[in-house]
Scaffold this motif. Sequence first.
Motif, PDB file in Angstrom:
ATOM      1  N   VAL A   1      39.969 -33.920  10.927  1.00 56.95           N
ATOM      2  CA  VAL A   1      39.474 -33.818   9.561  1.00 56.95           C
ATOM      3  C   VAL A   1      39.848 -32.416   9.100  1.00 56.95           C
ATOM      4  CG1 VAL A   1      37.463 -33.919   8.061  1.00 56.95           C
ATOM      5  CG2 VAL A   1      37.604 -35.431  10.055  1.00 56.95           C
ATOM      6  N   MET A   2      40.731 -32.338   8.096  1.00 51.74           N
ATOM      7  CA  MET A   2      41.320 -31.064   7.699  1.00 51.74           C
ATOM      8  C   MET A   2      41.008 -30.726   6.242  1.00 51.74           C
ATOM      9  SD  MET A   2      45.314 -32.040   6.956  1.00 51.74           S
ATOM     10  CE  MET A   2      45.494 -30.743   5.748  1.00 51.74           C
ATOM     11  N   GLY A   3      41.200 -29.455   5.908  1.00 50.03           N
ATOM     12  CA  GLY A   3      41.022 -28.988   4.541  1.00 50.03           C
ATOM     13  C   GLY A   3      40.615 -27.529   4.551  1.00 50.03           C
ATOM     14  N   VAL A   4      40.472 -26.981   3.360  1.00 46.32           N
ATOM     15  CA  VAL A   4      40.093 -25.577   3.234  1.00 46.32           C
ATOM     16  C   VAL A   4      38.635 -25.382   3.610  1.00 46.32           C
ATOM     17  CG1 VAL A   4      41.838 -25.128   1.433  1.00 46.32           C
ATOM     18  CG2 VAL A   4      39.509 -25.782   0.774  1.00 46.32           C
ATOM     19  N   SER A   5      38.267 -24.148   3.832  1.00 42.23           N
ATOM     20  CA  SER A   5      36.878 -23.808   4.145  1.00 42.23           C
ATOM     21  C   SER A   5      35.972 -24.283   3.014  1.00 42.23           C
ATOM     22  CB  SER A   5      36.764 -22.289   4.316  1.00 42.23           C
ATOM     23  OG  SER A   5      35.436 -21.933   4.586  1.00 42.23           O
ATOM     24  N   GLY A   6      34.889 -24.952   3.368  1.00 39.69           N
ATOM     25  CA  GLY A   6      33.948 -25.436   2.365  1.00 39.69           C
ATOM     26  C   GLY A   6      34.223 -26.846   1.883  1.00 39.69           C
ATOM     27  N   SER A   7      35.273 -27.493   2.416  1.00 34.89           N
ATOM     28  CA  SER A   7      35.610 -28.848   1.966  1.00 34.89           C
ATOM     29  C   SER A   7      34.725 -29.919   2.602  1.00 34.89           C
ATOM     30  CB  SER A   7      37.090 -29.152   2.230  1.00 34.89           C
ATOM     31  OG  SER A   7      37.380 -29.099   3.610  1.00 34.89           O
ATOM     32  N   GLY A   8      33.969 -29.552   3.627  1.00 38.69           N
ATOM     33  CA  GLY A   8      33.069 -30.509   4.264  1.00 38.69           C
ATOM     34  C   GLY A   8      33.583 -31.044   5.587  1.00 38.69           C
ATOM     35  N   LYS A   9      34.534 -30.345   6.185  1.00 36.29           N
ATOM     36  CA  LYS A   9      35.140 -30.810   7.438  1.00 36.29           C
ATOM     37  C   LYS A   9      34.108 -31.048   8.535  1.00 36.29           C
ATOM     38  CE  LYS A   9      37.808 -27.219   7.852  1.00 36.29           C
ATOM     39  NZ  LYS A   9      37.469 -26.449   6.645  1.00 36.29           N
TER      40      LYS A   9
END
Length: 171
Positions: free
Chosen positions: A7-15
């Motif tokens: 599960v990927m994404g920027v910081s704060g995306s809810g990973k």
Amino acid sequence: MGSPIVVMGVSGSGKSTVGAALGQRLRVPFADADDFHPPANLAKMTAGQPLDDDDRFPWLEAIGEWLAAHSGGGVMCCSALKHRYRDQLRRHCPGVEFVHLSGTQEVIGRRQASRPGHFMPATLLASQFATLEPLTDDERGLTIDVAKDIDTIIETYVMSTASRPIEQENR
């Protein structure tokens, strides 16, 4: 369950939230890539300094090793912002699948503001968006909007896997 999921994404995306819920739903082990950072990386981020590729290399190697050890199924949350970072993970575990939690900088900035005390300061969000390379056609995975509630995000993933053709084993 087949291959592990990142599960990927920027910081704060809810990973972390999505990863833990997805691991629970699929009944597979869950790990948070933040727990794999060496102390020097944590100190650098806490000081408001973005990591460079030299900082990320050993961290991504440790994550790749975890994915390989859980090649039968597991969920890892990891920023995996660049295609080459995901390539590094795939070298350890070629079948890994990515779930990119995507949202606008404004939406994610509001989410970050609601979690004080996290080692990743909100001031680094712009650098994360500048670094982010969305999934490409040669990568297994899907992109899901973070504006959806957690149950909808999990159900979107589960339904996407149910609609895929069953892969042959022992290829």
